[in-house]
Design a protein around this motif. Sequence first.
Motif, PDB file in Angstrom:
ATOM      1  N   PRO A  17       0.841  -1.205   0.000  1.00  0.00           N
ATOM      2  CA  PRO A  17       0.000   0.000   0.000  1.00  0.00           C
ATOM      3  C   PRO A  17       0.874   1.253   0.000  1.00  0.00           C
ATOM      4  N   LEU A  18       0.344   2.311  -0.550  1.00  0.00           N
ATOM      5  CA  LEU A  18       1.013   3.607  -0.539  1.00  0.00           C
ATOM      6  C   LEU A  18       0.479   4.375   0.664  1.00  0.00           C
ATOM      7  N   LEU A  19       1.348   4.693   1.606  1.00  0.00           N
ATOM      8  CA  LEU A  19       0.951   5.400   2.818  1.00  0.00           C
ATOM      9  C   LEU A  19       1.210   6.888   2.653  1.00  0.00           C
ATOM     10  N   VAL A  20       0.168   7.683   2.854  1.00  0.00           N
ATOM     11  CA  VAL A  20       0.322   9.140   2.828  1.00  0.00           C
ATOM     12  C   VAL A  20      -0.061   9.675   4.204  1.00  0.00           C
ATOM     13  N   LEU A  44      -2.610   0.537  -6.922  1.00  0.00           N
ATOM     14  CA  LEU A  44      -2.064   0.703  -5.578  1.00  0.00           C
ATOM     15  C   LEU A  44      -3.178   1.011  -4.592  1.00  0.00           C
ATOM     16  N   GLN A  45      -3.103   0.419  -3.424  1.00  0.00           N
ATOM     17  CA  GLN A  45      -4.017   0.799  -2.355  1.00  0.00           C
ATOM     18  C   GLN A  45      -3.420   2.019  -1.671  1.00  0.00           C
ATOM     19  N   VAL A  46      -4.198   3.076  -1.527  1.00  0.00           N
ATOM     20  CA  VAL A  46      -3.728   4.295  -0.874  1.00  0.00           C
ATOM     21  C   VAL A  46      -4.333   4.345   0.526  1.00  0.00           C
ATOM     22  N   VAL A  47      -3.459   4.458   1.518  1.00  0.00           N
ATOM     23  CA  VAL A  47      -3.873   4.506   2.922  1.00  0.00           C
ATOM     24  C   VAL A  47      -3.380   5.826   3.499  1.00  0.00           C
ATOM     25  N   SER A  48      -4.281   6.571   4.123  1.00  0.00           N
ATOM     26  CA  SER A  48      -3.869   7.850   4.711  1.00  0.00           C
ATOM     27  C   SER A  48      -3.969   7.790   6.230  1.00  0.00           C
ATOM     28  N   ILE A  49      -3.081   8.519   6.874  1.00  0.00           N
ATOM     29  CA  ILE A  49      -3.121   8.621   8.330  1.00  0.00           C
ATOM     30  C   ILE A  49      -4.259   9.549   8.741  1.00  0.00           C
ATOM     31  N   ALA A  50      -4.441  10.624   7.989  1.00  0.00           N
ATOM     32  CA  ALA A  50      -5.510  11.585   8.275  1.00  0.00           C
ATOM     33  C   ALA A  50      -6.005  12.184   6.960  1.00  0.00           C
ATOM     34  N   THR A  51      -7.201  12.738   6.994  1.00  0.00           N
ATOM     35  CA  THR A  51      -7.753  13.417   5.829  1.00  0.00           C
ATOM     36  C   THR A  51      -7.907  14.902   6.154  1.00  0.00           C
ATOM     37  N   LEU A  52      -8.032  15.692   5.111  1.00  0.00           N
ATOM     38  CA  LEU A  52      -8.220  17.126   5.316  1.00  0.00           C
ATOM     39  C   LEU A  52      -9.541  17.399   6.040  1.00  0.00           C
ATOM     40  N   GLU A  53     -10.548  16.572   5.797  1.00  0.00           N
ATOM     41  CA  GLU A  53     -11.822  16.715   6.515  1.00  0.00           C
ATOM     42  C   GLU A  53     -11.625  16.504   8.018  1.00  0.00           C
ATOM     43  N   GLN A  54     -10.766  15.569   8.400  1.00  0.00           N
ATOM     44  CA  GLN A  54     -10.493  15.338   9.817  1.00  0.00           C
ATOM     45  C   GLN A  54      -9.766  16.529  10.434  1.00  0.00           C
ATOM     46  N   VAL A  55      -8.825  17.094   9.692  1.00  0.00           N
ATOM     47  CA  VAL A  55      -8.119  18.295  10.171  1.00  0.00           C
ATOM     48  C   VAL A  55      -9.117  19.432  10.336  1.00  0.00           C
ATOM     49  N   LEU A  56      -9.999  19.595   9.357  1.00  0.00           N
ATOM     50  CA  LEU A  56     -11.029  20.638   9.424  1.00  0.00           C
ATOM     51  C   LEU A  56     -11.922  20.445  10.648  1.00  0.00           C
ATOM     52  N   ALA A  57     -12.355  19.227  10.894  1.00  0.00           N
ATOM     53  CA  ALA A  57     -13.204  18.957  12.055  1.00  0.00           C
ATOM     54  C   ALA A  57     -12.476  19.308  13.352  1.00  0.00           C
ATOM     55  N   HIS A  58     -11.202  18.965  13.451  1.00  0.00           N
ATOM     56  CA  HIS A  58     -10.430  19.281  14.654  1.00  0.00           C
ATOM     57  C   HIS A  58     -10.320  20.801  14.847  1.00  0.00           C
ATOM     58  N   LEU A  59     -10.049  21.509  13.758  1.00  0.00           N
ATOM     59  CA  LEU A  59      -9.937  22.966  13.864  1.00  0.00           C
ATOM     60  C   LEU A  59     -11.256  23.587  14.331  1.00  0.00           C
ATOM     61  N   GLU A  60     -12.361  23.087  13.798  1.00  0.00           N
ATOM     62  CA  GLU A  60     -13.668  23.617  14.203  1.00  0.00           C
ATOM     63  C   GLU A  60     -13.967  23.293  15.661  1.00  0.00           C
ATOM     64  N   GLU A  61     -13.617  22.064  16.099  1.00  0.00           N
ATOM     65  CA  GLU A  61     -13.865  21.656  17.486  1.00  0.00           C
ATOM     66  C   GLU A  61     -13.038  22.475  18.470  1.00  0.00           C
ATOM     67  N   THR A  62     -11.879  22.933  18.040  1.00  0.00           N
ATOM     68  CA  THR A  62     -10.995  23.672  18.950  1.00  0.00           C
ATOM     69  C   THR A  62     -11.098  25.184  18.760  1.00  0.00           C
ATOM     70  N   GLY A  63     -12.097  25.618  17.989  1.00  0.00           N
ATOM     71  CA  GLY A  63     -12.370  27.045  17.865  1.00  0.00           C
ATOM     72  C   GLY A  63     -11.424  27.817  16.958  1.00  0.00           C
ATOM     73  N   ARG A  64     -10.703  27.137  16.116  1.00  0.00           N
ATOM     74  CA  ARG A  64      -9.766  27.833  15.214  1.00  0.00           C
ATOM     75  C   ARG A  64     -10.481  28.142  13.904  1.00  0.00           C
ATOM     76  N   ARG A  65     -11.382  29.095  13.983  1.00  0.00           N
ATOM     77  CA  ARG A  65     -12.290  29.400  12.873  1.00  0.00           C
ATOM     78  C   ARG A  65     -11.581  29.909  11.620  1.00  0.00           C
ATOM     79  N   GLU A  66     -10.570  30.745  11.792  1.00  0.00           N
ATOM     80  CA  GLU A  66      -9.886  31.303  10.628  1.00  0.00           C
ATOM     81  C   GLU A  66      -9.172  30.207   9.835  1.00  0.00           C
ATOM     82  N   ALA A  67      -8.486  29.325  10.531  1.00  0.00           N
ATOM     83  CA  ALA A  67      -7.801  28.216   9.857  1.00  0.00           C
ATOM     84  C   ALA A  67      -8.814  27.280   9.208  1.00  0.00           C
ATOM     85  N   ALA A  68      -9.930  27.035   9.892  1.00  0.00           N
ATOM     86  CA  ALA A  68     -10.978  26.176   9.341  1.00  0.00           C
ATOM     87  C   ALA A  68     -11.567  26.784   8.068  1.00  0.00           C
TER      88      ALA A  68
END
Length: 80
Positions: A17-20, A44-68
């Motif tokens: 697998p290709l790990l990103v 190739l199977q592509v496996v990711s550790i995280a997605t941009l949607e997950q990063v976005l959700a974390h930013l929103e949960e922690t109140g980082r509105r500008e970055a989100a």
Amino acid sequence: AQLLLQLLGRSSAPRPPLLVALDRQERGAGGRRAAEELEQELGLQVVSIATLEQVLAHLEETGRREAAATIRAHLARYGA
């Protein structure tokens, strides 16, 4: 991914697998997610550790509105 395929050559060994670290969830040349295109076109199977949607959700949960908002704009423009 192209370099990996060159290194593997025509080996009969199974392709690993290709790990990103981060799947940016962007459109590829064919309009699908770039990771899906790699999977289908190169086998190739592509496996990711995280997605941009997950990063976005974390930013929103922690109140980082500008970055989100910046990530939302990126996804609106380039996301698949």
